[in-house]
Scaffold this active site. Sequence first.
Site, PDB file in Angstrom:
ATOM      1  N   LYS B  76      35.889  39.989  32.498  1.00 62.19           N
ATOM      2  CA  LYS B  76      35.405  38.795  33.187  1.00 62.19           C
ATOM      3  C   LYS B  76      33.890  38.911  33.381  1.00 62.19           C
ATOM      4  CE  LYS B  76      36.353  36.064  37.398  1.00 62.19           C
ATOM      5  NZ  LYS B  76      37.077  36.026  38.688  1.00 62.19           N
ATOM      6  N   SER B 156      39.593  31.555  39.381  1.00 58.04           N
ATOM      7  CA  SER B 156      38.372  31.575  38.616  1.00 58.04           C
ATOM      8  C   SER B 156      38.420  32.423  37.347  1.00 58.04           C
ATOM      9  CB  SER B 156      37.236  32.102  39.498  1.00 58.04           C
ATOM     10  OG  SER B 156      37.415  33.471  39.798  1.00 58.04           O
ATOM     11  N   SER B 180      42.289  34.133  42.406  1.00 58.01           N
ATOM     12  CA  SER B 180      41.583  33.978  41.127  1.00 58.01           C
ATOM     13  C   SER B 180      42.113  34.813  39.969  1.00 58.01           C
ATOM     14  CB  SER B 180      40.092  34.287  41.306  1.00 58.01           C
ATOM     15  OG  SER B 180      39.421  33.188  41.853  1.00 58.01           O
TER      16      SER B 180
END
Lengths: 96, 488
Positions: B76, B156, B180
């Site tokens: 990420k 997210s 997330s």
Amino acid sequence: MSVDKSTVVRIAQLARIRISEDDLGALAEELSKIVGWVEQLDEVDTEGVTPMASTTEGTSLRQRDDVVSDGDCRDEVLSNAPETKNGYFVVPKVIE
Amino acid sequence: MLNNLNLAEAQAGLAKGDFTSQELTEAHIAAIESARDLNIFVTETPERALADAKASDKRRVTGEVGALDGLPIAIKDLFCTKGIKSTASSHMLESFVPPYESTVTAKMLDAGMVMLGKTNLDEFAMGSSNETSFFGPVINPWKRNSDNKPLVPGGSSGGSAAAVSARLCLAATGTDTGGSIRQPAAFCGIVGMKPTYGRCSRWGIVAFASSLDQAGPLTRTVRDAAIILQTMVGFDPKDTTSADVPVPDFQAMLGQDVKGMRIGIPNEYRIEGTDPEILALWEQGIAWLEDAGAEAIEVTLPRTKYALPAYYIIAPAEASSNLARYDGMRFGLRVDGDTLDEVYENTRGEGFGDEVRRRILMGTYVLSAGYYDAYYIKAQKVRKLIADEFSLAFETVDAILTPSVPSAAFGQGEKSDDLLGMYLNDVMTVPASLAGLPSISVPAGLSSDGLPLGLQLITKAFDEETLFRVADILEQSARFTAQPGRRA
């Protein structure tokens, strides 16, 4: 409580974020909506409850040994700066 | 195709010499190239990946390999990676190249990981649909049966979830502040796991809300999650909230049974507006665990509905403080102005997107003089009550089973004008976040419209062993084998 335009101006100033005049109305509306919604917390009886800042409360924080553990990396520290000179950050003039 | 193997299978294949890490990595690089229209990666690092793979193949000849040796993984873009752009999907950090490596990714590199690149996310991890990214939205590899509309992958960690789902990597890292990891995992039909707060070091992860942020794995199987998590965790003196506790062998908990275990079912998660198919799946999940010998017990978590409003005070408050560092002086974007204050204001006005700006303003508001006690302290008290409710429940049950999200993945743009509706995505994941508890989303079924749905398990702090043990049984019972229409 509703958030009006002048409140948005004030908190934007505190947060150092430039906001255009055109955006103030929409932001005031959105923040009012969020603030109105979080106010449902008033229904919860929290009399005598200790506020919880972290789930690690109760575990004691440690202190590391007071020795140099990092450093000697000036160029790396400066490598992402918008402007540098002679090994220093260059910032806008602060004192007139 | 080698990119269709799961991580454990790929690990076994490398060990047996069926293929090399270079071959495995080339398959994944080709997969990533074929799926660029999904906008999953912010930065692809194919040369780096191939170099990592070749080095791994060399190590394997000598027999000295790590736990992730030669396995292609995506990161990420909230983790700082040395020498590789780390943007948090924000204009503010668009060209930021960290001169250091986050603790979690450093551990994974030490274990031999091949890094494929950095995945897209909601800006500064603030969002539940990946639509707030400065680099544009990620497209979910799944589509409804009934229409052809592009769907959100959740957020997210939307890029990471979509990458794992579309078979572009064997696994990916994510971070979870209020859901997330778990929510995008549910939307993309994969496993997403958030460990106990303090298990993974936060050092080198771009901060959002420091009392909530935790790193964790996104994978296609529960076993893969256990393998990845094993390498991510551990005490780190560079993070004062990192837990100095023993790390168990997570994989050792797989393949056991749940006979006699007590599974808590909290009625308060029957939240109004939840998709009836998800409630039915939850009932199915209870039945699966009962069939496996566990006992389902009703537990009560009466303040569940207050978790989300408390979160939307606490997280923005912490964010407004954390993001004060983006001042245009030492790193990141700088936009000029006539005075120092103008430089700050111009930089932050231009550098932050709408959702980040909204949250900073909300956080500044609840922390400002006159409102601090009424909002921020009040929310912290509610947080304490919620944490205590979980503690009480775990006196009688070993794990809690709930749905992961109240709906299946929704369409791009469908909730853009519905602020509170968007926030409601996290209503089932936020309570465990506030309490710092480990939890996992396991894909458990398909909606009638062909979209994946997840079930969530929660256990007490630092009891990831029980979490994996039950998740393993849930996974075996659900036999979720469906795959997205778009996969490489």
